[in-house]
Design a protein around this motif. Structure first.
Motif, PDB file in Angstrom:
ATOM      1  N   ILE A   1      85.527  62.610  53.954  1.00  0.00           N
ATOM      2  CA  ILE A   1      84.250  63.296  54.099  1.00  0.00           C
ATOM      3  C   ILE A   1      83.685  63.071  55.496  1.00  0.00           C
ATOM      4  O   ILE A   1      83.402  61.929  55.892  1.00  0.00           O
ATOM      5  CB  ILE A   1      83.241  62.794  53.043  1.00  0.00           C
ATOM      6  N   ASN A   2      83.511  64.140  56.238  1.00  0.00           N
ATOM      7  CA  ASN A   2      82.896  64.054  57.561  1.00  0.00           C
ATOM      8  C   ASN A   2      81.382  64.135  57.429  1.00  0.00           C
ATOM      9  O   ASN A   2      80.855  65.014  56.746  1.00  0.00           O
ATOM     10  CB  ASN A   2      83.406  65.178  58.462  1.00  0.00           C
ATOM     11  N   VAL A   3      80.691  63.207  58.074  1.00  0.00           N
ATOM     12  CA  VAL A   3      79.233  63.133  58.018  1.00  0.00           C
ATOM     13  C   VAL A   3      78.703  63.152  59.452  1.00  0.00           C
ATOM     14  O   VAL A   3      79.234  62.445  60.317  1.00  0.00           O
ATOM     15  CB  VAL A   3      78.777  61.843  57.307  1.00  0.00           C
ATOM     16  N   PRO A   4      77.670  63.937  59.739  1.00  0.00           N
ATOM     17  CA  PRO A   4      77.156  63.993  61.116  1.00  0.00           C
ATOM     18  C   PRO A   4      76.497  62.689  61.552  1.00  0.00           C
ATOM     19  O   PRO A   4      75.848  62.007  60.759  1.00  0.00           O
ATOM     20  CB  PRO A   4      76.138  65.141  61.055  1.00  0.00           C
ATOM     21  N   VAL A   5      76.692  62.362  62.817  1.00  0.00           N
ATOM     22  CA  VAL A   5      76.026  61.192  63.402  1.00  0.00           C
ATOM     23  C   VAL A   5      74.665  61.669  63.901  1.00  0.00           C
ATOM     24  O   VAL A   5      74.527  62.173  65.010  1.00  0.00           O
ATOM     25  CB  VAL A   5      76.866  60.588  64.546  1.00  0.00           C
ATOM     26  N   THR A   6      73.670  61.509  63.056  1.00  0.00           N
ATOM     27  CA  THR A   6      72.319  61.985  63.357  1.00  0.00           C
ATOM     28  C   THR A   6      71.476  60.892  64.006  1.00  0.00           C
ATOM     29  O   THR A   6      71.870  59.725  64.053  1.00  0.00           O
ATOM     30  CB  THR A   6      71.627  62.446  62.070  1.00  0.00           C
ATOM     31  N   GLY A   7      70.299  61.303  64.462  1.00  0.00           N
ATOM     32  CA  GLY A   7      69.365  60.327  65.002  1.00  0.00           C
ATOM     33  C   GLY A   7      68.983  59.300  63.965  1.00  0.00           C
ATOM     34  O   GLY A   7      68.802  58.115  64.281  1.00  0.00           O
ATOM     35  N   ALA A   8      68.871  59.734  62.706  1.00  0.00           N
ATOM     36  CA  ALA A   8      68.529  58.803  61.622  1.00  0.00           C
ATOM     37  C   ALA A   8      69.601  57.737  61.459  1.00  0.00           C
ATOM     38  O   ALA A   8      69.298  56.562  61.220  1.00  0.00           O
ATOM     39  CB  ALA A   8      68.344  59.571  60.315  1.00  0.00           C
ATOM     40  N   LEU A   9      70.854  58.131  61.614  1.00  0.00           N
ATOM     41  CA  LEU A   9      71.935  57.158  61.484  1.00  0.00           C
ATOM     42  C   LEU A   9      71.913  56.177  62.652  1.00  0.00           C
ATOM     43  O   LEU A   9      72.079  54.964  62.460  1.00  0.00           O
ATOM     44  CB  LEU A   9      73.282  57.875  61.424  1.00  0.00           C
ATOM     45  N   VAL A  10      71.696  56.678  63.851  1.00  0.00           N
ATOM     46  CA  VAL A  10      71.681  55.795  65.018  1.00  0.00           C
ATOM     47  C   VAL A  10      70.530  54.800  64.935  1.00  0.00           C
ATOM     48  O   VAL A  10      70.641  53.670  65.422  1.00  0.00           O
ATOM     49  CB  VAL A  10      71.611  56.629  66.316  1.00  0.00           C
ATOM     50  N   LYS A  11      69.437  55.175  64.284  1.00  0.00           N
ATOM     51  CA  LYS A  11      68.330  54.240  64.102  1.00  0.00           C
ATOM     52  C   LYS A  11      68.735  53.060  63.217  1.00  0.00           C
ATOM     53  O   LYS A  11      68.104  52.000  63.270  1.00  0.00           O
ATOM     54  CB  LYS A  11      67.126  54.955  63.491  1.00  0.00           C
ATOM     55  N   ALA A  12      69.768  53.250  62.407  1.00  0.00           N
ATOM     56  CA  ALA A  12      70.246  52.176  61.528  1.00  0.00           C
ATOM     57  C   ALA A  12      71.239  51.262  62.227  1.00  0.00           C
ATOM     58  O   ALA A  12      71.666  50.250  61.668  1.00  0.00           O
ATOM     59  CB  ALA A  12      70.894  52.769  60.277  1.00  0.00           C
ATOM     60  N   VAL A  13      71.611  51.604  63.470  1.00  0.00           N
ATOM     61  CA  VAL A  13      72.549  50.800  64.244  1.00  0.00           C
ATOM     62  C   VAL A  13      71.827  49.583  64.828  1.00  0.00           C
ATOM     63  O   VAL A  13      70.655  49.654  65.203  1.00  0.00           O
ATOM     64  CB  VAL A  13      73.160  51.650  65.388  1.00  0.00           C
ATOM     65  N   LYS A  14      72.515  48.455  64.907  1.00  0.00           N
ATOM     66  CA  LYS A  14      71.948  47.270  65.542  1.00  0.00           C
ATOM     67  C   LYS A  14      71.647  47.579  67.004  1.00  0.00           C
ATOM     68  O   LYS A  14      72.368  48.323  67.663  1.00  0.00           O
ATOM     69  CB  LYS A  14      72.925  46.097  65.439  1.00  0.00           C
ATOM     70  N   ASP A  15      70.590  46.971  67.516  1.00  0.00           N
ATOM     71  CA  ASP A  15      70.162  47.240  68.891  1.00  0.00           C
ATOM     72  C   ASP A  15      71.293  47.024  69.896  1.00  0.00           C
ATOM     73  O   ASP A  15      71.416  47.759  70.881  1.00  0.00           O
ATOM     74  CB  ASP A  15      68.980  46.341  69.252  1.00  0.00           C
ATOM     75  N   GLU A  16      72.112  46.017  69.643  1.00  0.00           N
ATOM     76  CA  GLU A  16      73.201  45.683  70.570  1.00  0.00           C
ATOM     77  C   GLU A  16      74.167  46.840  70.775  1.00  0.00           C
ATOM     78  O   GLU A  16      74.772  46.972  71.856  1.00  0.00           O
ATOM     79  CB  GLU A  16      73.966  44.466  70.042  1.00  0.00           C
ATOM     80  N   PHE A  17      74.322  47.686  69.744  1.00  0.00           N
ATOM     81  CA  PHE A  17      75.333  48.735  69.801  1.00  0.00           C
ATOM     82  C   PHE A  17      74.747  50.140  69.922  1.00  0.00           C
ATOM     83  O   PHE A  17      75.505  51.108  70.005  1.00  0.00           O
ATOM     84  CB  PHE A  17      76.213  48.669  68.543  1.00  0.00           C
ATOM     85  N   ALA A  18      73.429  50.274  69.913  1.00  0.00           N
ATOM     86  CA  ALA A  18      72.792  51.588  69.894  1.00  0.00           C
ATOM     87  C   ALA A  18      73.228  52.452  71.078  1.00  0.00           C
ATOM     88  O   ALA A  18      73.423  53.667  70.942  1.00  0.00           O
ATOM     89  CB  ALA A  18      71.278  51.444  69.865  1.00  0.00           C
ATOM     90  N   ARG A  19      73.404  51.860  72.248  1.00  0.00           N
ATOM     91  CA  ARG A  19      73.761  52.633  73.439  1.00  0.00           C
ATOM     92  C   ARG A  19      75.189  53.170  73.367  1.00  0.00           C
ATOM     93  O   ARG A  19      75.586  54.017  74.175  1.00  0.00           O
ATOM     94  CB  ARG A  19      73.589  51.784  74.689  1.00  0.00           C
TER      95      ARG A  19
END
Length: 218
Positions: free
Chosen positions: A194-212
């Motif tokens: 299942i392919n799921v889009p990498v949305t802004g909401a998903l990136v907000k769930a990323v740890k700060d260290e890896f957000a960039r």
């Protein structure tokens, strides 16, 4: 590595890029050795039981092929499709995943990049569950919405196998959830990717260290 005997069939491989990272190659070699040992032990037990009971023995097998999903300046992402057979009516398909962090020289799982499994699930639950329904429809499967059907409820994506990819070799902007048989339907339905889009909401769930290292589509 391929080994084929009367007792087992064992196949395990990983890409050259992984072999060029000593720490990662060692970890994969250890995984290969452990799985081969476990396969031989289980196969020998079943063969002994078959001979004692007077019925045919069917060789056990394990086939695991690691493939490169993507490489970015920081991460190498690998996926594996695993096929096993233990002498029964049919074999089984499962999946595996890993991320190699080039900066810290350590092996990780994709979910290690997120604040928590719950945060990951909350960010993608709606598109993930909708995509499963579309995938079932594409197979001609009519969903059974009965309350007592064990497959009615959409499972948490974090409990499945997560593959992270990149479209440009710079940022992580692709996400696939690999679902083994029996997770969202009976064995006959097979597996799903299942392919799921990498949305802004998903990136907000990323740890700060890896957000960039992520690039959202919106």
């Amino acid at each position: 590595v391929t080994e084929n005997t009367d007792l087992i069939e064992f196949v395990y491989a990983y890409p050259k890029e992984a072999a060029q990272i000593p720490e990662l190659a060692k970890a994969l070699d250890n995984d290969r050795a452990a799985k081969r040992e476990a396969l031989i032990a289980a196969a020998q037990r079943d063969k002994d039981a078959a001979e004692k009971g007077g019925f045919p023995y069917h060789a056990h097998s394990h086939r695991q092929i690691w493939q490169r999903v993507t490489g970015t300046p920081r991460f190498l992402s690998l996926s594996a499709e695993i096929e096993t057979y233990a002498g029964g009516a049919h074999g089984m398909q499962t999946f595996d995943t890993l991320i190699w962090d080039r900066n810290r020289r350590r092996q990780m799982k994709p979910l290690d990049l997120f604040q928590s499994g719950e945060a990951f699930d909350g960010a993608i639950a709606e598109p993930f569950c909708a995509a499963i329904k579309r995938a079932k429809t594409a197979k001609g499967i009519v969903a059974d919405e009965a309350p007592n059907n064990m497959f009615t409820k959409c499972p948490p994506a974090s409990a499945q196998t997560v593959w992270l990819g990149s479209s440009d070799g710079r940022y992580l902007d692709r996400l696939t959830i690999a679902i083994a048989p029996y997770e969202v339907g009976p064995y006959a339905e097979g597996s799903y990717k299942i392919n799921v889009p990498v949305t802004g909401a998903l990136v907000k769930a990323v740890k700060d260290e890896f957000a960039r290292d992520f690039l959202p589509i919106n």
